[in-house]
Motif scaffolding. Structure first.
Motif, PDB file in Angstrom:
ATOM      1  N   TYR A 222      -0.502   7.397  -5.880  1.00  9.97           N
ATOM      2  CA  TYR A 222      -1.702   8.230  -5.713  1.00  9.97           C
ATOM      3  C   TYR A 222      -1.293   9.677  -5.432  1.00  9.97           C
ATOM      4  CZ  TYR A 222      -6.131   9.921  -3.732  1.00  9.97           C
ATOM      5  OH  TYR A 222      -7.270  10.642  -3.471  1.00  9.97           O
ATOM      6  N   LYS A 223      -0.329   9.868  -4.552  1.00  7.89           N
ATOM      7  CA  LYS A 223       0.132  11.210  -4.192  1.00  7.89           C
ATOM      8  C   LYS A 223       0.760  11.913  -5.390  1.00  7.89           C
ATOM      9  CE  LYS A 223       2.800  13.567  -0.586  1.00  7.89           C
ATOM     10  NZ  LYS A 223       3.619  14.437  -1.424  1.00  7.89           N
ATOM     11  N   LEU A 224       1.467  11.164  -6.207  1.00  7.60           N
ATOM     12  CA  LEU A 224       2.139  11.738  -7.372  1.00  7.60           C
ATOM     13  C   LEU A 224       1.166  12.099  -8.482  1.00  7.60           C
ATOM     14  CD1 LEU A 224       4.832  12.419  -8.807  1.00  7.60           C
ATOM     15  CD2 LEU A 224       4.852  10.057  -9.639  1.00  7.60           C
ATOM     16  N   ASN A 225       0.177  11.240  -8.697  1.00  5.74           N
ATOM     17  CA  ASN A 225      -0.694  11.393  -9.871  1.00  5.74           C
ATOM     18  C   ASN A 225      -2.098  11.923  -9.588  1.00  5.74           C
ATOM     19  OD1 ASN A 225       1.296  10.215 -11.665  1.00  5.74           O
ATOM     20  ND2 ASN A 225       0.787   8.244 -10.724  1.00  5.74           N
ATOM     21  N   VAL A 226      -2.554  11.805  -8.345  1.00  6.84           N
ATOM     22  CA  VAL A 226      -3.938  12.180  -8.047  1.00  6.84           C
ATOM     23  C   VAL A 226      -4.020  13.392  -7.136  1.00  6.84           C
ATOM     24  CG1 VAL A 226      -6.168  11.406  -7.123  1.00  6.84           C
ATOM     25  CG2 VAL A 226      -4.676   9.791  -8.345  1.00  6.84           C
ATOM     26  N   LYS A 227      -3.423  13.303  -5.939  1.00  3.94           N
ATOM     27  CA  LYS A 227      -3.550  14.398  -4.974  1.00  3.94           C
ATOM     28  C   LYS A 227      -2.213  14.641  -4.301  1.00  3.94           C
ATOM     29  CE  LYS A 227      -7.099  16.322  -2.042  1.00  3.94           C
ATOM     30  NZ  LYS A 227      -8.407  16.101  -1.425  1.00  3.94           N
TER      31      LYS A 227
ATOM     32  N   PHE B 162       0.819  -1.215   0.000  1.00  4.38           N
ATOM     33  CA  PHE B 162       0.000   0.000   0.000  1.00  4.38           C
ATOM     34  C   PHE B 162       0.851   1.263   0.000  1.00  4.38           C
ATOM     35  CE2 PHE B 162      -3.424  -2.875   1.157  1.00  4.38           C
ATOM     36  CZ  PHE B 162      -4.501  -2.298   0.497  1.00  4.38           C
ATOM     37  N   LEU B 163       2.072   1.188   0.529  1.00  8.24           N
ATOM     38  CA  LEU B 163       2.939   2.356   0.496  1.00  8.24           C
ATOM     39  C   LEU B 163       3.268   2.752  -0.938  1.00  8.24           C
ATOM     40  CD1 LEU B 163       4.602   4.435   2.056  1.00  8.24           C
ATOM     41  CD2 LEU B 163       6.525   2.829   2.000  1.00  8.24           C
ATOM     42  N   GLU B 164       3.553   1.769  -1.793  1.00  8.39           N
ATOM     43  CA  GLU B 164       3.841   2.065  -3.200  1.00  8.39           C
ATOM     44  C   GLU B 164       2.609   2.623  -3.906  1.00  8.39           C
ATOM     45  OE1 GLU B 164       6.823   2.102  -4.568  1.00  8.39           O
ATOM     46  OE2 GLU B 164       7.496   1.628  -2.524  1.00  8.39           O
ATOM     47  N   ARG B 165       1.459   2.046  -3.606  1.00  7.73           N
ATOM     48  CA  ARG B 165       0.218   2.558  -4.196  1.00  7.73           C
ATOM     49  C   ARG B 165      -0.055   3.986  -3.727  1.00  7.73           C
ATOM     50  NH1 ARG B 165      -4.673  -1.509  -3.470  1.00  7.73           N
ATOM     51  NH2 ARG B 165      -5.687   0.323  -4.389  1.00  7.73           N
TER      52      ARG B 165
ATOM     53  N   VAL C 281      -5.828  11.101   1.064  1.00  7.59           N
ATOM     54  CA  VAL C 281      -6.603  10.215   0.193  1.00  7.59           C
ATOM     55  C   VAL C 281      -8.079  10.530   0.374  1.00  7.59           C
ATOM     56  CG1 VAL C 281      -7.160   7.835  -0.387  1.00  7.59           C
ATOM     57  CG2 VAL C 281      -4.844   8.421   0.379  1.00  7.59           C
ATOM     58  N   ASN C 282      -8.716  10.893  -0.720  1.00  5.34           N
ATOM     59  CA  ASN C 282     -10.131  11.271  -0.685  1.00  5.34           C
ATOM     60  C   ASN C 282     -11.011  10.046  -0.474  1.00  5.34           C
ATOM     61  OD1 ASN C 282     -12.824  12.117  -1.496  1.00  5.34           O
ATOM     62  ND2 ASN C 282     -11.817  13.942  -2.316  1.00  5.34           N
ATOM     63  N   LYS C 283     -12.004  10.198   0.409  1.00  7.41           N
ATOM     64  CA  LYS C 283     -12.894   9.060   0.702  1.00  7.41           C
ATOM     65  C   LYS C 283     -13.754   8.676  -0.509  1.00  7.41           C
ATOM     66  CE  LYS C 283     -16.607  11.856   2.719  1.00  7.41           C
ATOM     67  NZ  LYS C 283     -17.431  12.090   3.939  1.00  7.41           N
ATOM     68  N   ASN C 284     -13.861   9.580  -1.475  1.00  5.75           N
ATOM     69  CA  ASN C 284     -14.650   9.294  -2.678  1.00  5.75           C
ATOM     70  C   ASN C 284     -13.837   8.626  -3.781  1.00  5.75           C
ATOM     71  OD1 ASN C 284     -17.009  10.494  -1.586  1.00  5.75           O
ATOM     72  ND2 ASN C 284     -16.246  12.529  -2.131  1.00  5.75           N
ATOM     73  N   THR C 285     -12.582   8.331  -3.477  1.00  7.69           N
ATOM     74  CA  THR C 285     -11.743   7.686  -4.483  1.00  7.69           C
ATOM     75  C   THR C 285     -12.273   6.292  -4.830  1.00  7.69           C
ATOM     76  OG1 THR C 285      -9.507   6.938  -4.995  1.00  7.69           O
ATOM     77  CG2 THR C 285     -10.218   6.732  -2.724  1.00  7.69           C
ATOM     78  N   GLU C 286     -12.010   5.870  -6.054  1.00  8.51           N
ATOM     79  CA  GLU C 286     -12.418   4.524  -6.469  1.00  8.51           C
ATOM     80  C   GLU C 286     -11.581   3.450  -5.771  1.00  8.51           C
ATOM     81  OE1 GLU C 286     -12.201   4.389 -10.685  1.00  8.51           O
ATOM     82  OE2 GLU C 286     -13.844   5.811 -10.999  1.00  8.51           O
ATOM     83  N   GLU C 287     -10.402   3.836  -5.287  1.00 11.48           N
ATOM     84  CA  GLU C 287      -9.532   2.884  -4.589  1.00 11.48           C
ATOM     85  C   GLU C 287      -9.929   2.823  -3.111  1.00 11.48           C
ATOM     86  OE1 GLU C 287      -5.264   2.925  -5.938  1.00 11.48           O
ATOM     87  OE2 GLU C 287      -5.859   4.911  -6.653  1.00 11.48           O
ATOM     88  N   LYS C 288     -11.031   2.184  -2.827  1.00 10.85           N
ATOM     89  CA  LYS C 288     -11.565   2.129  -1.472  1.00 10.85           C
ATOM     90  C   LYS C 288     -10.597   1.470  -0.493  1.00 10.85           C
ATOM     91  CE  LYS C 288     -15.439   4.098  -2.539  1.00 10.85           C
ATOM     92  NZ  LYS C 288     -15.696   5.491  -2.087  1.00 10.85           N
ATOM     93  N   ASP C 289      -9.894   0.429  -0.970  1.00 13.15           N
ATOM     94  CA  ASP C 289      -8.966  -0.253  -0.070  1.00 13.15           C
ATOM     95  C   ASP C 289      -7.788   0.649   0.292  1.00 13.15           C
ATOM     96  OD1 ASP C 289      -8.085  -0.314  -2.673  1.00 13.15           O
ATOM     97  OD2 ASP C 289      -7.149  -2.284  -2.530  1.00 13.15           O
ATOM     98  N   LEU C 290      -7.376   1.533  -0.646  1.00 11.22           N
ATOM     99  CA  LEU C 290      -6.304   2.474  -0.347  1.00 11.22           C
ATOM    100  C   LEU C 290      -6.774   3.491   0.689  1.00 11.22           C
ATOM    101  CD1 LEU C 290      -3.451   3.558  -0.928  1.00 11.22           C
ATOM    102  CD2 LEU C 290      -4.462   4.971  -2.747  1.00 11.22           C
ATOM    103  N   TYR C 291      -8.019   3.948   0.530  1.00  7.10           N
ATOM    104  CA  TYR C 291      -8.571   4.890   1.499  1.00  7.10           C
ATOM    105  C   TYR C 291      -8.650   4.258   2.880  1.00  7.10           C
ATOM    106  CZ  TYR C 291     -11.892   7.788   4.049  1.00  7.10           C
ATOM    107  OH  TYR C 291     -12.499   8.557   5.015  1.00  7.10           O
ATOM    108  N   ASN C 292      -9.076   2.996   2.960  1.00  6.15           N
ATOM    109  CA  ASN C 292      -9.162   2.301   4.251  1.00  6.15           C
ATOM    110  C   ASN C 292      -7.787   2.152   4.896  1.00  6.15           C
ATOM    111  OD1 ASN C 292     -11.937   2.017   3.997  1.00  6.15           O
ATOM    112  ND2 ASN C 292     -11.787   0.019   3.006  1.00  6.15           N
TER     113      ASN C 292
END
Length: 516
Positions: free
Chosen positions: A252-257, A245-248, A262-273
């Motif tokens: 995410y930090k580099l490409n998304v936010k 999850f650290l790599e993911r 991590v936004n709770k509305n992200t499609e990557e729910k497991d990353l948010y958890n």
């Protein structure tokens, strides 16, 4: 959003006390606006909160108090008045309607808090009565339910908050005496070391003044520290999945936010958890160092997400300041951005940002200045917060006018026809430039000579240097003469390079033209 029940009197083990919560909220940096709607005030209740009201002098504090049922004491109002606490009395003149709210609103840029229930501003209400209150905490402007509730409350009390209600009267000495004469207030009389409370709720209650201060307020819970009852513990699974999850997260930090939240509305729910799980472990201070250090290197926001966003924006503006330094003031041993009201100026936004940082640094604006991170960043470029006046006749008070002239000079040189020249002294710009040059070279007239401030000399000198302008008038005349001579010499060279027949034809044309 978090909701807590604040009750006392029956269950003494209840961790939250409404007096503690109000006091803690008053001293909290999260809130800068406090409004209290209470039916009764007693000397005991005001006394309890007075230290925190005094400490919160930079905050907007307003009390809206009732005078019904002889429940408010004269002495409590006098204490509010003596300490310059903005207070208004709701007095119904026409039909009998009891003013009976018990509501405390705390607003801030990042957090807001609402406390509503049965507690008045009295010692009994704070400590001895069986009371029931609800406390609601939410993040300002991100929690729609919390914002809606606060807006509904403020709409309901709109004419009171806006001071347009005809039954509302600002507290002053004359008003207190008037209402006391009318029999609307009660007096709290001292008998030795005891005070007759009669706080409108428990008329026979007495309390000892010295004991009164033994249970000090202010140990309540901050909104960003409110914890759930769920126990959090570290598991082997946290170690096993961490590298994945650290790599993911880095991606995410580099490409998304880029803020790292991590936004709770992200499609990557497991990353948010996983992100929330790390937050819980950090909050409980049980995240092992080897994991915490990797998160830190990845730019994980150890504070709340909004703080991370604020830091991200600050760093973006600081990067602009570094660009300005590199482009405009790399040769100077300090950094200073002139402030101007001219929105067309390339300095406008950056100058305004620097002014806001100065206000924050002087505790005149929010959020609170970071004395470690932000201070060190500004020190790294030797940013000048104050321009000492003892160097020259021009002080920071008219810095904006001076900067506007500087920008006007810069615009003057954008016209190619003005290259290598100075504005005519008959113009306002020419007079101003001549004054600056005089201050730099010889100083002002009179016994106490004052010279152009070194900062202004550096800023003006940069523009003059880029446009081949000398400080000394004689040098400038010589420079212009040399430039003119070179231009004429180039014309002669071009003329000599042309064929003889072409030269003769051009001379004939010029003679015919002059003959006409």
């Amino acid at each position: 959003m978090q909701i807590d029940f604040i009750g006392h009197g029956l269950n003494k083990k209840n961790k939250l006390n409404v007096g503690d919560q109000i006091a803690t909220s008053l001293k909290s940096n999260h809130f800068d606006n406090f409004i209290a709607f209470v039916a009764f005030t007693a000397l005991s209740g005001v006394n309890k909160l007075l230290p925190f009201l005094k400490e919160a002098k930079n905050k907007k504090i307003t009390f809206f108090v009732g005078d019904d049922n002889k429940g408010t004491s004269k002495q409590s109002l006098e204490m509010l008045l003596e300490n310059n606490i903005e207070t208004y009395i709701y007095h119904q003149n026409e039909e009998y309607v009891t003013y009976h709210p018990k509501l405390f609103l705390f607003e801030g840029k990042t957090h807001s808090r609402i406390i509503i229930g049965s507690t008045n501003l009295t010692n009994s209400g704070f400590l001895s009565n069986i009371e029931a209150n609800i406390q609601l905490d939410y993040r300002t402007e991100t929690d729609k339910q919390g914002e809606k509730l606060l807006n509904d409350i403020k709409t309901y009390f709109e004419d009171i908050i806006n001071l347009t209600n005809k039954n509302l009267f600002k507290l002053d000495k004359e008003l207190i005496e008037k209402y006391d004469t009318m029999g609307l207030l009660y007096s709290q009389l001292k008998f030795g070391s005891e005070v007759q409370s009669n706080d409108g709720e428990n008329p026979n209650e007495k309390f000892v003044i010295n004991e009164f201060y033994e249970n000090e307020f202010g140990n309540g819970v901050e909104p960003n520290n409110l914890l759930s009852n769920k126990k959090v513990s570290l598991s082997q699974n946290d170690f096993d999945i961490f590298p994945i999850f650290l790599e993911r997260y880095k991606s995410y930090k580099l490409n998304v936010k880029s803020t790292g939240a991590v936004n709770k509305n992200t499609e990557e729910k497991d990353l948010y958890n996983w992100y929330r799980r790390m937050k819980d472990l950090i909050r409980e201070d049980i995240l092992p160092y080897e994991l915490a250090s990797q998160l830190k290197d990845a730019g994980f926001p150890f504070g709340n997400a909004q703080e991370a966003q604020i830091r991200f924006i600050w760093n973006s503006n600081f990067d602009k300041l570094l660009e300005f330094k590199k482009k405009e003031q790399q040769h100077l041993n300090f950094t200073y951005v002139p402030n101007t009201k001219n929105k067309l100026s390339p300095y406008y936004e950056l100058g305004s940002w620097c002014v806001r940082q100065k206000r924050r640094r002087n505790n005149l604006d929010t959020p609170t200045w970071d004395c470690n991170y932000e201070e060190e960043k500004m020190k790294s470029i030797n940013y000048l917060w104050e321009v000492p006046d003892n160097f020259g006749v021009i002080s920071t008070a008219n810095d904006e006018k001076w900067t506007d002239r500087l920008l006007e000079l810069d615009e003057y040189y954008e016209d190619t026809e003005n290259t290598n020249t100075i504005p005519r002294q008959k113009t306002n710009l020419g007079k101003w430039l001549n004054e600056q040059i005089t201050l730099k070279l010889t100083g002002s007239r009179g016994k106490n000579k004052r010279f152009l401030h070194p900062i202004r000399e550096a800023l003006l000198g940069e523009i003059l240097k880029k446009n081949n302008i000398e400080w000394e008038r004689q040098k400038q005349v010589e420079r212009e003469s040399i430039i003119k001579l070179i231009e004429n010499w180039k014309k002669v060279e071009i003329w000599d390079s042309k064929p003889l027949i072409e030269q003769k034809n051009k001379v004939k044309k010029q003679k015919k033209k002059s003959a006409k």
